[in-house]
Design a protein around this motif. Sequence first.
Motif, mmCIF file in Angstrom:
data_model
loop_
_atom_site.group_PDB
_atom_site.id
_atom_site.type_symbol
_atom_site.label_atom_id
_atom_site.label_comp_id
_atom_site.label_asym_id
_atom_site.label_seq_id
_atom_site.Cartn_x
_atom_site.Cartn_y
_atom_site.Cartn_z
ATOM 1 N N HIS A 206 -19.639 41.162 -23.568
ATOM 2 C CA HIS A 206 -18.669 42.137 -24.072
ATOM 3 C C HIS A 206 -18.950 43.473 -23.417
ATOM 4 O O HIS A 206 -20.100 43.862 -23.275
ATOM 5 C CB HIS A 206 -18.786 42.286 -25.584
ATOM 6 C CG HIS A 206 -18.547 41.015 -26.328
ATOM 7 N ND1 HIS A 206 -17.288 40.484 -26.483
ATOM 8 C CD2 HIS A 206 -19.384 40.161 -26.947
ATOM 9 C CE1 HIS A 206 -17.373 39.364 -27.187
ATOM 10 N NE2 HIS A 206 -18.641 39.137 -27.466
ATOM 11 N N PRO A 208 -18.372 47.249 -23.941
ATOM 12 C CA PRO A 208 -17.874 48.178 -24.956
ATOM 13 C C PRO A 208 -16.931 49.234 -24.392
ATOM 14 O O PRO A 208 -16.018 49.675 -25.065
ATOM 15 C CB PRO A 208 -19.143 48.809 -25.540
ATOM 16 C CG PRO A 208 -20.284 48.335 -24.732
ATOM 17 C CD PRO A 208 -19.836 47.185 -23.912
ATOM 18 N N VAL A 237 -7.013 48.470 -37.871
ATOM 19 C CA VAL A 237 -8.372 49.006 -37.723
ATOM 20 C C VAL A 237 -8.492 49.685 -36.357
ATOM 21 O O VAL A 237 -8.144 49.106 -35.324
ATOM 22 C CB VAL A 237 -9.415 47.870 -37.846
ATOM 23 C CG1 VAL A 237 -10.823 48.453 -37.842
ATOM 24 C CG2 VAL A 237 -9.198 47.073 -39.119
ATOM 25 N N ILE A 250 -13.842 53.463 -33.587
ATOM 26 C CA ILE A 250 -15.088 52.949 -34.142
ATOM 27 C C ILE A 250 -16.125 52.707 -33.045
ATOM 28 O O ILE A 250 -17.257 53.191 -33.106
ATOM 29 C CB ILE A 250 -14.811 51.661 -34.936
ATOM 30 C CG1 ILE A 250 -13.843 51.962 -36.094
ATOM 31 C CG2 ILE A 250 -16.106 51.063 -35.465
ATOM 32 C CD1 ILE A 250 -13.295 50.735 -36.797
ATOM 33 N N HIS A 251 -15.730 51.962 -31.996
ATOM 34 C CA HIS A 251 -16.704 51.696 -30.937
ATOM 35 C C HIS A 251 -17.061 52.971 -30.185
ATOM 36 O O HIS A 251 -18.217 53.190 -29.822
ATOM 37 C CB HIS A 251 -16.173 50.637 -29.964
ATOM 38 C CG HIS A 251 -16.172 49.265 -30.568
ATOM 39 N ND1 HIS A 251 -15.105 48.411 -30.485
ATOM 40 C CD2 HIS A 251 -17.103 48.613 -31.285
ATOM 41 C CE1 HIS A 251 -15.397 47.285 -31.126
ATOM 42 N NE2 HIS A 251 -16.600 47.386 -31.623
ATOM 43 N N VAL A 255 -21.055 53.385 -30.127
ATOM 44 C CA VAL A 255 -21.700 52.709 -28.991
ATOM 45 C C VAL A 255 -21.138 53.187 -27.656
ATOM 46 O O VAL A 255 -20.868 52.400 -26.769
ATOM 47 C CB VAL A 255 -21.598 51.157 -29.087
ATOM 48 C CG1 VAL A 255 -22.572 50.621 -30.108
ATOM 49 C CG2 VAL A 255 -20.185 50.688 -29.401
ATOM 50 N N CYS A 309 -24.681 47.136 -31.450
ATOM 51 C CA CYS A 309 -23.639 46.237 -31.961
ATOM 52 C C CYS A 309 -24.046 45.562 -33.265
ATOM 53 O O CYS A 309 -23.254 45.413 -34.189
ATOM 54 C CB CYS A 309 -23.331 45.127 -30.961
ATOM 55 S SG CYS A 309 -23.207 45.639 -29.254
ATOM 56 N N LEU A 418 -19.892 44.396 -41.709
ATOM 57 C CA LEU A 418 -18.637 44.800 -41.067
ATOM 58 C C LEU A 418 -17.566 45.030 -42.138
ATOM 59 O O LEU A 418 -16.841 44.121 -42.489
ATOM 60 C CB LEU A 418 -18.190 43.680 -40.117
ATOM 61 C CG LEU A 418 -17.193 44.067 -39.035
ATOM 62 C CD1 LEU A 418 -17.843 44.949 -37.996
ATOM 63 C CD2 LEU A 418 -16.627 42.817 -38.373
HETATM 64 C C1 HEC Z 1 -19.777 51.051 -36.166
HETATM 65 C C2 HEC Z 1 -19.662 49.648 -36.259
HETATM 66 C C3 HEC Z 1 -19.484 48.839 -35.000
HETATM 67 C C4 HEC Z 1 -20.322 48.815 -33.906
HETATM 68 C C5 HEC Z 1 -21.601 49.585 -33.690
HETATM 69 C C6 HEC Z 1 -19.751 47.851 -32.985
HETATM 70 N N1 HEC Z 1 -18.602 47.336 -33.507
HETATM 71 FE FE1 HEC Z 1 -17.418 45.913 -32.682
HETATM 72 N N2 HEC Z 1 -16.082 46.082 -34.186
HETATM 73 C C7 HEC Z 1 -16.261 46.846 -35.315
HETATM 74 C C8 HEC Z 1 -15.120 46.693 -36.190
HETATM 75 C C9 HEC Z 1 -14.938 47.361 -37.548
HETATM 76 C C10 HEC Z 1 -14.225 45.807 -35.531
HETATM 77 C C11 HEC Z 1 -12.864 45.320 -36.013
HETATM 78 C C12 HEC Z 1 -12.968 44.445 -37.189
HETATM 79 C C13 HEC Z 1 -12.970 42.980 -36.944
HETATM 80 O O1 HEC Z 1 -12.922 42.527 -35.775
HETATM 81 O O2 HEC Z 1 -12.991 42.250 -37.935
HETATM 82 C C14 HEC Z 1 -14.874 45.427 -34.281
HETATM 83 C C15 HEC Z 1 -14.341 44.537 -33.374
HETATM 84 C C16 HEC Z 1 -15.043 44.024 -32.289
HETATM 85 C C17 HEC Z 1 -14.579 42.953 -31.428
HETATM 86 C C18 HEC Z 1 -13.261 42.233 -31.549
HETATM 87 C C19 HEC Z 1 -12.234 42.996 -30.774
HETATM 88 C C20 HEC Z 1 -10.882 42.394 -30.879
HETATM 89 O O3 HEC Z 1 -10.002 42.901 -30.188
HETATM 90 O O4 HEC Z 1 -10.678 41.445 -31.643
HETATM 91 C C21 HEC Z 1 -15.564 42.727 -30.500
HETATM 92 C C22 HEC Z 1 -15.539 41.717 -29.372
HETATM 93 C C23 HEC Z 1 -16.624 43.657 -30.773
HETATM 94 N N3 HEC Z 1 -16.281 44.422 -31.858
HETATM 95 C C24 HEC Z 1 -17.813 43.717 -30.061
HETATM 96 C C25 HEC Z 1 -18.760 44.712 -30.213
HETATM 97 C C26 HEC Z 1 -19.885 44.904 -29.329
HETATM 98 C C27 HEC Z 1 -20.216 44.044 -28.134
HETATM 99 C C28 HEC Z 1 -20.564 45.987 -29.779
HETATM 100 C C29 HEC Z 1 -21.802 46.637 -29.173
HETATM 101 C C30 HEC Z 1 -21.619 47.159 -27.840
HETATM 102 C C31 HEC Z 1 -19.883 46.458 -30.968
HETATM 103 N N4 HEC Z 1 -18.785 45.682 -31.181
HETATM 104 C C32 HEC Z 1 -20.304 47.525 -31.766
HETATM 105 C C33 HEC Z 1 -17.352 47.649 -35.602
HETATM 106 C C34 HEC Z 1 -18.402 47.908 -34.747
#
Ligand code: HEC
Length: 482
Positions: A206, A208, A237, A250-251, A255, A309, A418
């Motif tokens: 992935h 970010p 979201v 959020i991301h 991150v 993540c 989450l």
């Molecule tokens: C602050 C909290 C948080 C962090 C830190 C975080 N994420 Fe997320 N991420 C979320 C949320 C909230 C969602 C959307 C909710 C869901 O998918 O149910 C999401 C969605 C995603 C998705 C799905 C995207 C989609 O379009 O469906 C991926 C893949 C993902 N994150 C990967 C990562 C990766 C890899 C990292 C580390 C680099 C990371 N996330 C860090 C909160 C976070």
Amino acid sequence: MFRRLPIGYLASNATSLIGVVLVNTGFILWLMLLPSWWHDEMNHPYAGILANLILPVLFFGGLAMIPIGIWYHNRKMHLAGVKGPIPPRGGDLRKLLIFVGLTTVVNLVIGSQFLYSAVNYMDSDAFCGKTCHTVMQPEYTAYSNSPHARVACVECHIGPGAPWFVKAKISGTRQLFAVAFHTYPRPIPSPVEALRPARDTCERCHWPQQFGGQKVFVHTEFAVDEQNTAATTVASVKIGGRSWSGTVGIHGAHVNATGHMDYVATDRRQTIPQVTYTAPDGKVTVYNSTDAPAKPEDLAKGEHRLMDCMDCHNRPTHIFQLPERALDLAMTQGSISAKLPFIKKQALEALKREYADRDTAHREIAASLENFYKTNYQQTYAQDLSLIQNAVASVQGIYERNVFPEMKITWGTYPNNLGHTDTPGCFRCHDGNHTSAGGLTISNDCATCHDLLAVSEKNPKILTDLGMAPPPSGSAGGGSSK
Ligand code: HEC
Ligand code: HEC
Ligand code: HEC
Ligand code: HEC
Ligand code: HEC
């Protein structure tokens, strides 16, 4: 005659002779198993251990016994003052050297194949997930039903490079003893101590910086009344990522490539009294919990961690459900029909009851649901028996994917970070009570993270506007869910 053959020099004592037998047996078994290795079919948990781990030990053990036997035998003869065998000379020596040379080549081929298959095997999901069946059954079951079911355990738990490989093998050896002597903890504690940072695992697949936009989720909840009344929440979201205006959402906030967030946690990362945010421009803001401030000595003792993540996605693959959520999902997907009166209530009660073991649960879930309809809704029982049977199977499945009495895992043992409705999750920091000396507060405003497009509505207009199927009601199936 035998003594003139090279093997005679090599096996002139009992130890070496046993070694020769082991090597030859190993060699024959190796030849027989070669086709299975070739087709990568040697991953059955127990056959795999025999072929990939025990067979090489026999083979190399045998190989080592040959020179050890010779050395020991010669020493014994020497100490006893007996003159040892005359070392081979001339033609015999040549024969011996050719024999040793050829067998060394063969041994190198076999050895490298053994090494390759042993390493491969120890990295296989079958070895990690199925060998210690009881111990890993919960994680393996959840994993097999997750979006990462095709990602190998080692991709997240070990990652690339030799140092982590060695680390994993050392801790694996310790775990092997824990399993052998039944000293492993039940449940296996989470968070995993010293899990490899996400940048070396998750971020290899992935990216970010490439996250963007928003993600709409639709969640239908069923009430515990006779009609199983449905209410649907729709939210968008703000996942965010990099945009023309910098990193957003959020991301972007947690991150991004240049800033970083560090926190201090107590209580298995579920309580976070202090967060330090370093913005991309280098500005540092320290937020402290005001409703549950930590003493300096607790902060010093707590776990200090760089957020990645896993702090939000702590259950990317071992996703254990809560009974209400699991039933809502099954009812939305139609595997449990919302047409069955009181099915949500009955199923929920059946799931939450305590059972001695999984077999008892399997039987009693079926009995309690069938009895309920037989006694209270004879007509439904007569006409919709297949719906009842499907519901029973689905409820049994939910139980079996989530509750593991032998490992002391029940509903909610492993919290999911989450979100914030079932566990503190985001609200560990975004509770409106984490404030900096300069008066900044980590936002608790609902619109920071999502736009709530409909909250617990019977038939949200937004779904029609988006061209999405309406939520299932008491009399119709279908619909979608997050
Ligand atoms: C602050 C909290 C948080 C962090 C830190 C975080 N994420 Fe997320 N991420 C979320 C949320 C909230 C969602 C959307 C909710 C869901 O998918 O149910 C999401 C969605 C995603 C998705 C799905 C995207 C989609 O379009 O469906 C991926 C893949 C993902 N994150 C990967 C990562 C990766 C890899 C990292 C580390 C680099 C990371 N996330 C860090 C909160 C976070
Ligand atoms: C997509 C990445 C990923 C894959 C694939 C994966 N895991 Fe995990 N695993 C995690 C994360 C993340 C955690 C929990 C992290 C935390 O909170 O410390 C975890 C936790 C665990 C735990 C500790 C108990 C728990 O549930 O928290 C065990 C045991 C485990 N994994 C075993 C396995 C096995 C066996 C496999 C393969 C069948 C596997 N994992 C595959 C990411 C993964
Ligand atoms: C070997 C590659 C790989 C690794 C490593 C990996 N993922 Fe994934 N991940 C995927 C793939 C492929 C998907 C899409 C699966 C699908 O949509 O069926 C995915 C999907 C996701 C999703 C979206 C899940 C959903 O509900 O749709 C999230 C969130 C996520 N990964 C987070 C993580 C986190 C966190 C880690 C590290 C612990 C991780 N991934 C490690 C390949 C990987
Ligand atoms: C470890 C503490 C912590 C956790 C857990 C956490 N956040 Fe944050 N988050 C912060 C901090 C601190 C900021 C503020 C950064 C700043 O000062 O700009 C922030 C900022 C944000 C922002 C940007 C706010 C803005 O005004 O631009 C969003 C969106 C966000 N977080 C969403 C989430 C979501 C969603 C989750 C849960 C999946 C989550 N956060 C979990 C600490 C956390
Ligand atoms: C820090 C970010 C953040 C804040 C602030 C926040 N939420 Fe959420 N909320 C989330 C995330 C992340 C999810 C889960 C999304 C998912 O499951 O994919 C969620 C889910 C929800 C859900 C859906 C639960 C379900 O599955 O049925 C509701 C309802 C909700 N939030 C309401 C609110 C309300 C009301 C507020 C304001 C008091 C609020 N949220 C504030 C991040 C946040």
